[in-house]
Design a protein around this motif. Structure first.
Motif, PDB file in Angstrom:
ATOM      1  N   PRO A 110       0.616  -1.286   0.012  1.00 52.35           N
ATOM      2  CA  PRO A 110      -0.019   0.092  -0.135  1.00 52.35           C
ATOM      3  C   PRO A 110       0.757   1.281   0.034  1.00 52.35           C
ATOM      4  O   PRO A 110       0.594   2.256  -0.766  1.00 52.35           O
ATOM      5  CB  PRO A 110      -0.757  -0.241   1.382  1.00 52.35           C
ATOM      6  CG  PRO A 110      -0.956  -1.450   1.509  1.00 52.35           C
ATOM      7  CD  PRO A 110       0.321  -2.246   1.301  1.00 52.35           C
ATOM      8  N   ASN A 111       1.989   1.202   0.885  1.00 49.25           N
ATOM      9  CA  ASN A 111       2.894   2.232   0.888  1.00 49.25           C
ATOM     10  C   ASN A 111       4.208   1.803   0.359  1.00 49.25           C
ATOM     11  O   ASN A 111       4.801   1.253   1.279  1.00 49.25           O
ATOM     12  CB  ASN A 111       3.059   3.266   2.223  1.00 49.25           C
ATOM     13  CG  ASN A 111       1.735   3.673   2.543  1.00 49.25           C
ATOM     14  OD1 ASN A 111       1.329   4.680   1.658  1.00 49.25           O
ATOM     15  ND2 ASN A 111       0.987   3.315   3.603  1.00 49.25           N
ATOM     16  N   PRO A 112       4.728   2.209  -0.880  1.00 45.08           N
ATOM     17  CA  PRO A 112       5.847   1.274  -1.478  1.00 45.08           C
ATOM     18  C   PRO A 112       7.226   1.959  -0.734  1.00 45.08           C
ATOM     19  O   PRO A 112       8.168   2.432  -1.596  1.00 45.08           O
ATOM     20  CB  PRO A 112       5.787   1.673  -2.862  1.00 45.08           C
ATOM     21  CG  PRO A 112       5.134   2.926  -2.846  1.00 45.08           C
ATOM     22  CD  PRO A 112       4.108   2.880  -1.905  1.00 45.08           C
ATOM     23  N   VAL A 113       7.344   1.694   0.441  1.00 49.44           N
ATOM     24  CA  VAL A 113       8.686   1.983   1.004  1.00 49.44           C
ATOM     25  C   VAL A 113       9.429   0.894   1.397  1.00 49.44           C
ATOM     26  O   VAL A 113       8.889  -0.135   1.954  1.00 49.44           O
ATOM     27  CB  VAL A 113       8.122   2.687   2.643  1.00 49.44           C
ATOM     28  CG1 VAL A 113       9.607   3.000   3.275  1.00 49.44           C
ATOM     29  CG2 VAL A 113       7.438   3.933   2.241  1.00 49.44           C
ATOM     30  N   ALA A 114      10.766   0.847   0.969  1.00 47.02           N
ATOM     31  CA  ALA A 114      11.497  -0.298   1.023  1.00 47.02           C
ATOM     32  C   ALA A 114      12.661   0.115   2.353  1.00 47.02           C
ATOM     33  O   ALA A 114      12.697   1.272   2.409  1.00 47.02           O
ATOM     34  CB  ALA A 114      12.183  -0.556  -0.251  1.00 47.02           C
ATOM     35  N   LEU A 115      13.311  -0.835   2.778  1.00 43.07           N
ATOM     36  CA  LEU A 115      13.921  -0.617   3.908  1.00 43.07           C
ATOM     37  C   LEU A 115      15.245  -1.501   3.549  1.00 43.07           C
ATOM     38  O   LEU A 115      15.093  -2.820   3.300  1.00 43.07           O
ATOM     39  CB  LEU A 115      13.406  -1.143   5.230  1.00 43.07           C
ATOM     40  CG  LEU A 115      14.337  -1.277   6.441  1.00 43.07           C
ATOM     41  CD1 LEU A 115      14.584  -0.076   6.896  1.00 43.07           C
ATOM     42  CD2 LEU A 115      13.408  -2.120   7.544  1.00 43.07           C
ATOM     43  N   GLY A 116      16.651  -0.874   3.705  1.00 39.93           N
ATOM     44  CA  GLY A 116      17.555  -1.720   3.582  1.00 39.93           C
ATOM     45  C   GLY A 116      18.630  -1.199   4.655  1.00 39.93           C
ATOM     46  O   GLY A 116      18.982  -0.038   5.032  1.00 39.93           O
ATOM     47  N   CYS A 117      19.350  -2.174   5.235  1.00 42.85           N
ATOM     48  CA  CYS A 117      20.235  -1.936   6.184  1.00 42.85           C
ATOM     49  C   CYS A 117      21.674  -2.148   5.528  1.00 42.85           C
ATOM     50  O   CYS A 117      22.012  -3.162   5.054  1.00 42.85           O
ATOM     51  CB  CYS A 117      20.199  -2.920   7.305  1.00 42.85           C
ATOM     52  SG  CYS A 117      21.290  -2.608   8.596  1.00 42.85           S
ATOM     53  N   VAL A 118      22.226  -0.789   5.364  1.00 38.55           N
ATOM     54  CA  VAL A 118      23.357  -0.860   4.599  1.00 38.55           C
ATOM     55  C   VAL A 118      24.689   0.012   5.463  1.00 38.55           C
ATOM     56  O   VAL A 118      24.343   0.679   6.387  1.00 38.55           O
ATOM     57  CB  VAL A 118      23.256   0.173   3.267  1.00 38.55           C
ATOM     58  CG1 VAL A 118      22.182  -0.572   2.446  1.00 38.55           C
ATOM     59  CG2 VAL A 118      22.690   1.591   3.756  1.00 38.55           C
ATOM     60  N   ARG A 119      25.793  -0.320   4.902  1.00 37.39           N
ATOM     61  CA  ARG A 119      26.842   0.411   5.512  1.00 37.39           C
ATOM     62  C   ARG A 119      27.455   1.428   4.871  1.00 37.39           C
ATOM     63  O   ARG A 119      27.762   1.574   3.703  1.00 37.39           O
ATOM     64  CB  ARG A 119      28.059  -0.697   5.900  1.00 37.39           C
ATOM     65  CG  ARG A 119      29.239  -0.379   6.743  1.00 37.39           C
ATOM     66  CD  ARG A 119      30.321  -1.471   7.108  1.00 37.39           C
ATOM     67  NE  ARG A 119      30.779  -1.713   5.740  1.00 37.39           N
ATOM     68  CZ  ARG A 119      30.822  -2.911   5.056  1.00 37.39           C
ATOM     69  NH1 ARG A 119      30.109  -3.852   5.408  1.00 37.39           N
ATOM     70  NH2 ARG A 119      31.179  -2.799   3.793  1.00 37.39           N
TER      71      ARG A 119
END
Length: 156
Positions: A110-119
């Protein structure tokens, strides 16, 4: 819009047309990935060399980087706005049956928010070089949050 796969269910309206909230993008992800060439997830992106990944912040947000340094892990929230927003149940090819959208990491939500854990690899002014991204070049950045071990590690 593509027709749903067998077992998929759609929402009865398009969330994109709802005026409930506003977003202000703080920058843009730059990468080697073009539509159709991006890896499916960060693990694969790292295996493919990271994609020359970096975040180009709007200059006004430069002071917000204070306290971050190379080697820090951050949670990067970004907008996958080209993704479908009407699927409640999806049938991904990599699992054995339909699953609810909230049980998947798919960009279709519904809300196209992506999450990435990056360095963070380096910070040069308002450009933050990161170890990898699975985002297309030009993807808008919603927010950056620090990964804090004492807060973000699951309870044992």
């Amino acid at each position: 819009m593509k027709p749903p796969r067998e077992g998929e269910q759609r929402l009865g309206y398009d969330p994109a047309g709802q005026p409930e909230a506003g977003l202000h993008f703080i920058g843009t992800i730059r990468s080697d990935w073009r539509e159709g060439s991006a890896p499916k997830n960060l693990r694969l992106a790292r295996e493919q060399g990271g994609g020359n990944a970096r975040i180009e912040l709007k200059p006004a947000f430069l002071p917000a980087l204070e306290g971050l340094k190379p080697g820090d892990w951050i949670m990067l929230l970004y907008w996958t706005g080209q993704a479908r927003r009407d699927l409640l149940v999806q049938r991904p090819r990599h699992v054995d049956g339909p699953r609810g959208t909230f049980a998947l990491r798919s960009p279709a939500r519904p809300n196209p928010v992506a999450l990435g854990c990056v360095r963070i690899e380096a910070i040069e002014g308002a450009v933050v070089h990161i170890d990898a991204t699975d985002a297309f070049d030009g993807t808008p950045v919603v927010d950056i949050k620090p990964w804090i071990e004492t807060v973000d590690s699951p309870a044992s």
